[in-house]
Enzyme design. Structure first.
Site, PDB file in Angstrom:
ATOM      1  CG  PHE A  66      -1.535   1.223   1.655  1.00  0.00           C
ATOM      2  CD1 PHE A  66      -2.122   2.099   0.749  1.00  0.00           C
ATOM      3  CD2 PHE A  66      -1.537   1.563   3.004  1.00  0.00           C
ATOM      4  CE1 PHE A  66      -2.695   3.299   1.174  1.00  0.00           C
ATOM      5  CE2 PHE A  66      -2.116   2.743   3.439  1.00  0.00           C
ATOM      6  CZ  PHE A  66      -2.678   3.615   2.517  1.00  0.00           C
ATOM      7  CB  ILE A  67       2.883   2.971   2.594  1.00  0.00           C
ATOM      8  CG1 ILE A  67       1.694   3.162   3.536  1.00  0.00           C
ATOM      9  CG2 ILE A  67       3.791   4.212   2.648  1.00  0.00           C
ATOM     10  CD1 ILE A  67       2.082   3.315   5.006  1.00  0.00           C
ATOM     11  N   GLY A 105       2.287  -7.079  -7.070  1.00  0.00           N
ATOM     12  CA  GLY A 105       1.385  -6.380  -6.166  1.00  0.00           C
ATOM     13  C   GLY A 105       0.835  -5.107  -6.788  1.00  0.00           C
ATOM     14  CB  ALA A 154       9.844  -5.242   3.574  1.00  0.00           C
ATOM     15  CB  ALA A 155       6.706  -4.473   8.097  1.00  0.00           C
ATOM     16  CB  ILE A 212       1.480  -4.231   8.638  1.00  0.00           C
ATOM     17  CG1 ILE A 212       0.640  -4.630   7.414  1.00  0.00           C
ATOM     18  CG2 ILE A 212       2.836  -3.709   8.225  1.00  0.00           C
ATOM     19  CD1 ILE A 212       0.356  -3.476   6.481  1.00  0.00           C
ATOM     20  CE1 TYR A 243       3.320  -4.102  12.420  1.00  0.00           C
ATOM     21  CE2 TYR A 243       1.924  -2.807  13.886  1.00  0.00           C
ATOM     22  CZ  TYR A 243       2.747  -2.892  12.779  1.00  0.00           C
ATOM     23  OH  TYR A 243       3.006  -1.768  12.033  1.00  0.00           O
ATOM     24  NE  ARG A 268      -5.681   2.923  16.450  1.00  0.00           N
ATOM     25  CZ  ARG A 268      -5.971   2.507  17.672  1.00  0.00           C
ATOM     26  NH1 ARG A 268      -6.341   3.392  18.600  1.00  0.00           N
ATOM     27  NH2 ARG A 268      -5.909   1.230  17.992  1.00  0.00           N
TER      28      ARG A 268
END
Length: 333
Positions: free
Chosen positions: A15-16, A44, A84-85, A87, A151, A215
């Protein structure tokens, strides 16, 4: 377009990451983009970028968990953006070992590659989840770290490694800690696409988790601008430091749903689903950002309101071609 030096991005297919790749090319960069290896040869969200963007992008299939993959990715780069992670918070309850492998060991591999190849700058990605429920607001970078999910703990581990490599080896690393980013291409594991996607698919009874948490939501283009800001600011202003990025405004999940319903001209009935609720001591109840350090060091400031970002995100999900890529009828962990 005049082409400047090479930059490398991990997590580029996400996404980001895909938005960052797009912006870096617009800035005139050549981009080497790591996409997690898969047997489908899927790139992707990079596959949705225009051809005129992708002609400046070298896609490399690899994995941050593999040191060799990372060494090849960063070779010759002026700046490395490490996104990269793993999430998804709910999945971290099921597979915590995977989060340590990707978010801790993967980050270690990136740090080692940058160190041994003498890369001039590494931008490491953190998360506001490392703060846990706010003890003081707004949250500054000096707020205590309180990891309430596997996480968050894995991301904090990567952050501490980055700090230690700067202290121990003088590694030119800067850490960006975005608060909740949203926008087109986000996965259904996040609340905004969950709500918008369900409504766009014709549902009016929306299933969510706890509606009480607040949030600080940042539109993806503003988060990408923060990455570019710390990636290009004078070294003395940013290296060895951690920066929050966020708007400084908070909204509860319940009020957010009401706002989305208004923007989509739909009356929504919200049902809390037990499967979507975090364990009681793991839920982060309040996050609101103080980004004054980032603003002072780089001049960055968010350029989009929540409503503007939501309007763009709604338009994205209302496109049948985009909506068709999502599974709106299931709980996306």
């Amino acid at each position: 377009m005049s082409v400047s030096a090479l930059v490398a991005v991990t997590g580029a297919e996400g996404f980001i990451g895909s938005h960052l790749v797009e912006a870096l090319v617009a800035d005139g960069h050549r981009v080497r983009a790591m996409v997690q290896y898969n047997s489908f040869s899927s790139f992707g969200w990079l596959e949705d970028l225009p051809e005129e963007v992708m002609e400046h992008v070298e896609v490399v299939l690899g994995d941050v968990r593999d040191p060799g993959s990372v060494q090849g990715l960063v070779a010759g780069a002026e700046t490395v953006y490490h996104l990269a992670a793993l999430i998804a918070i709910p999945y971290s309850y099921r597979a915590p070992h995977s989060y340590v492998e990707t978010n801790v060991t993967g980050t270690l591999n990136v740090l080692e590659a940058v160190r041994h190849q003498g890369i001039p700058r590494l931008v490491h990605t953190s998360t506001s989840e490392t703060y846990g429920t706010a003890r003081t607001v707004p949250i500054t970078e000096d707020h205590p770290i309180n990891t309430q999910s596997p996480y968050a703990a894995s991301k904090a581990g990567g952050d501490r490694l980055a700090d230690s490599y700067h202290a121990s080896f003088g590694l030119p690393v800067v850490t960006l800690r975005p608060f909740n980013t949203f926008g087109p291409r986000q996965s259904m594991r996040a609340v905004i696409p969950t709500v918008i996607g369900q409504v766009a698919a014709g549902q009016r009874a929306i299933t969510l988790g706890d509606l009480r948490p607040t949030r600080d939501f940042s539109y993806v283009k503003d988060t990408v601008a923060a990455f570019r800001a710390v990636g290009t600011a004078p070294a003395a202003a940013v290296l060895g430091r951690t920066f929050n990025s966020g708007t400084g405004e908070e909204i509860s999940i319940g009020d957010l749903v009401t706002l989305i319903g208004k923007l989509m001209d739909t009356d929504l009935e919200v049902t809390e689903e037990a499967e979507r609720v975090r364990p009681a001591n793991s839920e982060v109840m309040r996050l609101v950002c103080d980004s004054s350090r980032l603003r002072a060091a780089t001049g960055w400031a968010p350029a989009h309101t929540l409503e503007q970002g939501l309007a763009d995100t709604i338009a994205f999900f209302r496109d049948p071609a985009n909506l068709g890529r999502y599974k709106t009828g299931i709980y996306n962990v």
